[in-house]
Design a protein around this motif. Structure first.
Motif, PDB file in Angstrom:
ATOM      1  N   GLU A  11       0.832  -1.210   0.000  1.00 53.80           N
ATOM      2  CA  GLU A  11       0.000   0.000   0.000  1.00 53.80           C
ATOM      3  C   GLU A  11       0.864   1.256   0.000  1.00 53.80           C
ATOM      4  O   GLU A  11       0.586   2.212  -0.702  1.00 53.80           O
ATOM      5  N   GLY A  13       4.464   1.231  -0.192  1.00 51.44           N
ATOM      6  CA  GLY A  13       5.800   1.098  -0.785  1.00 51.44           C
ATOM      7  C   GLY A  13       6.818   0.280  -0.004  1.00 51.44           C
ATOM      8  O   GLY A  13       7.839  -0.137  -0.559  1.00 51.44           O
ATOM      9  N   THR A  15       6.646  -2.788   1.322  1.00 51.46           N
ATOM     10  CA  THR A  15       6.709  -4.192   0.895  1.00 51.46           C
ATOM     11  C   THR A  15       7.247  -4.292  -0.530  1.00 51.46           C
ATOM     12  O   THR A  15       7.935  -5.254  -0.877  1.00 51.46           O
ATOM     13  N   ALA A  16       6.945  -3.281  -1.341  1.00 52.63           N
ATOM     14  CA  ALA A  16       7.473  -3.263  -2.712  1.00 52.63           C
ATOM     15  C   ALA A  16       9.001  -3.254  -2.676  1.00 52.63           C
ATOM     16  O   ALA A  16       9.667  -3.965  -3.447  1.00 52.63           O
ATOM     17  N   ALA A  55       1.889  -6.871   2.309  1.00 51.83           N
ATOM     18  CA  ALA A  55       1.877  -6.075   3.538  1.00 51.83           C
ATOM     19  C   ALA A  55       0.747  -6.586   4.422  1.00 51.83           C
ATOM     20  O   ALA A  55      -0.263  -7.096   3.920  1.00 51.83           O
ATOM     21  N   TYR A  57      -2.238  -5.753   6.967  1.00 48.77           N
ATOM     22  CA  TYR A  57      -3.137  -4.701   7.437  1.00 48.77           C
ATOM     23  C   TYR A  57      -4.267  -5.363   8.214  1.00 48.77           C
ATOM     24  O   TYR A  57      -4.955  -6.242   7.679  1.00 48.77           O
ATOM     25  N   ALA A  58      -4.403  -4.930   9.472  1.00 46.67           N
ATOM     26  CA  ALA A  58      -5.460  -5.471  10.347  1.00 46.67           C
ATOM     27  C   ALA A  58      -5.442  -7.000  10.367  1.00 46.67           C
ATOM     28  O   ALA A  58      -6.479  -7.657  10.257  1.00 46.67           O
ATOM     29  N   GLY A  59      -4.256  -7.558  10.485  1.00 43.94           N
ATOM     30  CA  GLY A  59      -4.125  -8.998  10.643  1.00 43.94           C
ATOM     31  C   GLY A  59      -4.316  -9.805   9.381  1.00 43.94           C
ATOM     32  O   GLY A  59      -4.398 -11.032   9.437  1.00 43.94           O
ATOM     33  N   SER A  86       4.988  -8.537   5.457  1.00 46.11           N
ATOM     34  CA  SER A  86       5.728  -7.446   6.084  1.00 46.11           C
ATOM     35  C   SER A  86       4.760  -6.644   6.922  1.00 46.11           C
ATOM     36  O   SER A  86       3.674  -6.282   6.460  1.00 46.11           O
ATOM     37  N   GLY A  87       5.125  -6.394   8.171  1.00 48.54           N
ATOM     38  CA  GLY A  87       4.193  -5.662   9.006  1.00 48.54           C
ATOM     39  C   GLY A  87       4.731  -5.138  10.312  1.00 48.54           C
ATOM     40  O   GLY A  87       4.739  -3.913  10.504  1.00 48.54           O
ATOM     41  N   PRO A  88       5.169  -6.018  11.217  1.00 45.47           N
ATOM     42  CA  PRO A  88       5.432  -5.575  12.581  1.00 45.47           C
ATOM     43  C   PRO A  88       6.260  -4.288  12.657  1.00 45.47           C
ATOM     44  O   PRO A  88       7.337  -4.182  12.051  1.00 45.47           O
ATOM     45  N   GLY A 121       8.077  -4.070   9.273  1.00 43.29           N
ATOM     46  CA  GLY A 121       7.413  -3.135   8.358  1.00 43.29           C
ATOM     47  C   GLY A 121       7.981  -1.731   8.454  1.00 43.29           C
ATOM     48  O   GLY A 121       8.988  -1.481   9.137  1.00 43.29           O
ATOM     49  N   ARG A 122       7.312  -0.822   7.771  1.00 45.93           N
ATOM     50  CA  ARG A 122       7.710   0.588   7.805  1.00 45.93           C
ATOM     51  C   ARG A 122       6.453   1.453   7.801  1.00 45.93           C
ATOM     52  O   ARG A 122       5.511   1.166   7.046  1.00 45.93           O
ATOM     53  N   LEU A 123       6.436   2.439   8.628  1.00 44.36           N
ATOM     54  CA  LEU A 123       5.348   3.418   8.571  1.00 44.36           C
ATOM     55  C   LEU A 123       5.979   4.790   8.804  1.00 44.36           C
ATOM     56  O   LEU A 123       6.649   5.012   9.818  1.00 44.36           O
ATOM     57  N   LEU A 131      -6.696   5.745   9.849  1.00 39.58           N
ATOM     58  CA  LEU A 131      -6.073   4.831  10.811  1.00 39.58           C
ATOM     59  C   LEU A 131      -4.560   4.938  10.793  1.00 39.58           C
ATOM     60  O   LEU A 131      -3.911   4.949  11.837  1.00 39.58           O
ATOM     61  N   ILE A 135      -1.991   5.556  13.872  1.00 37.65           N
ATOM     62  CA  ILE A 135      -0.978   4.576  14.270  1.00 37.65           C
ATOM     63  C   ILE A 135       0.414   5.205  14.199  1.00 37.65           C
ATOM     64  O   ILE A 135       1.257   4.996  15.061  1.00 37.65           O
TER      65      ILE A 135
END
Ligand SMILES: Cc1cc2nc3c(=O)[nH]c(=O)nc-3n(C[C@H](O)[C@H](O)[C@H](O)COP(=O)(O)O)c2cc1C
Length: 165
Positions: A11, A13, A15-16, A55, A57-59, A86-88, A121-123, A131, A135
């Motif tokens: 969503e 980038g 995971t891309a 990626a 998202y919401a489990g 990819s997430g945590p 992951g990355r945010l 959301l 987060i």
């Protein structure tokens, strides 16, 4: 030469880029790799193996990753396939193996996947979306580890080369 498809669903980038790192590691290890967004792949013809990443998202895996596996389930079941998520947004993936989300585990069983890895992951702090921005106030950061991805993908290339002998 062994040809591998690396299909990803991302969503924002992060995971891309993991998919790009995996593709680079596969090529470095002597197999041919195409890295493509899962939604753009129409056929697995010509590929000997696949890596599918999404990626979280919401489990759940990103919608495009789920669609991809459902749509290409037969073709995937007839090839060696590895999955990644990819997430945590913390360091847990460096400390231990994180089991796949239940839905991803179900896909893994359905196509008889050879393995699954969870990468951090990355945010970004300026993430858009109701959301995501909430987060990001608490837990933004880049927890992806290129070395971890490279090691995993190199292991896949080794397995494929051994199987081809
Ligand atoms: C709304 C939202 C929900 C998320 N849910 C999860 C989750 O359930 N599990 C998880 O490990 N990470 C979760 N994350 C973290 C993302 O998976 C992480 O930011 C990832 O790197 C996003 O990948 P992308 O940049 O390819 O979209 C969530 C992030 C957001 C913004």
């Amino acid at each position: 030469m062994i040809r591998v498809l690396v299909a990803y669903a991302s969503e924002r980038g992060g995971t891309a880029e993991i998919a790009d790192w995996a593709g680079a590691a596969l090529r470095q290890a002597g197999v041919d790799a195409d890295v493509r967004p899962a939604g753009e792949v129409t056929s697995l013809d010509g590929y000997d193996a696949a890596v599918v990443g999404g990626a979280l998202y919401a489990g759940r895996w990103h919608r495009e990753a789920r669609r991809f596996v459902r749509h290409h389930a037969d073709a995937l079941a007839h090839r060696p396939v590895w999955l990644f998520s990819s997430g945590p947004l913390d360091r847990t993936t460096e400390e231990r193996d994180i089991a796949p989300a239940p839905g991803v585990a179900k896909f893994a069983r359905r196509i008889n996947a050879k393995g699954h890895a969870t990468f951090g992951g990355r945010l970004t702090p300026d993430a858009r979306g109701f959301l995501a921005s909430k987060i990001a106030k608490r837990m933004s950061g880049d927890y992806r580890d290129r070395d971890h991805v490279t090691e995993w993908a190199t292991g896949i290339a080794d397995d494929l080369r051994k199987a081809a002998v």
